[in-house]
Enzyme design. Sequence first.
Site, PDB file in Angstrom:
ATOM      1  N   ASP A 236       0.665  -1.175  -0.013  1.00  0.00           N
ATOM      2  CA  ASP A 236       0.095  -0.049  -0.168  1.00  0.00           C
ATOM      3  C   ASP A 236       0.676   1.255  -0.080  1.00  0.00           C
ATOM      4  OD1 ASP A 236      -2.076  -1.759   0.235  1.00  0.00           O
ATOM      5  OD2 ASP A 236      -3.095  -0.803   2.149  1.00  0.00           O
TER       6      ASP A 236
ATOM      7  N   HIS B  33       3.610  -2.401   3.043  1.00  0.00           N
ATOM      8  CA  HIS B  33       3.695  -0.918   2.578  1.00  0.00           C
ATOM      9  C   HIS B  33       4.772  -0.695   1.830  1.00  0.00           C
ATOM     10  CE1 HIS B  33       0.695  -0.880   5.941  1.00  0.00           C
ATOM     11  NE2 HIS B  33       0.275   0.191   5.407  1.00  0.00           N
TER      12      HIS B  33
END
Length: 194
Positions: free
Chosen positions: A5, A157
Amino acid sequence: YLTFDDGPASFTTEILDLLEKYNAKATFFMLQPSMKRYPEAIVEMVKRGHQVGLHSVTHDKNKFYASKNSVLSEMGLSQETLESISGVKTPLIRTPYGSVPHMKPEYIRAVNEAGFVMWDWNIDSLDWKLTDGSFVKNTIQQIENFSKNEPMVVLLHDRQTTLNHLEKLLTYLSTNGYVMKALEWDMKPVQFNH
């Protein structure tokens, strides 16, 4: 299914190189301003067979979740930006902080009706918090104890601290015979219970 992400970032191609080394495919849920900043990273993702998805414009829960229209508008704008860069009109989305508790039933209906496919995750690496690399051990423990009858979707991430330790996770996965694939548009998405 490794998912990243908040990217892309200046070092995203280094993540792509690492994934390639381990014959791994991943899915990137990206923020619209970052897409505009690092379009070349997205072109590389698509070229190397990774999946691209949308993660909003603002990543601000007050703005994004203000109404069903704000949800649709941020995802729509992200989709247009991604398509203009990559030629891919992806339906895959992940809402900021995941869909619980902020995605109201009417918001979920609205994204479904707009043709989006919403993904959450079922393995949280906590890489944003465990920046010293202990997120790898945390992820491996969850994988080893996984008992749900659904695909394993790992939340990571697109961060430098994640990249610094990612190879340890990829080594574990490939040594233990896991195949790392990108999400497909027609898969039944893993979602939190609402």
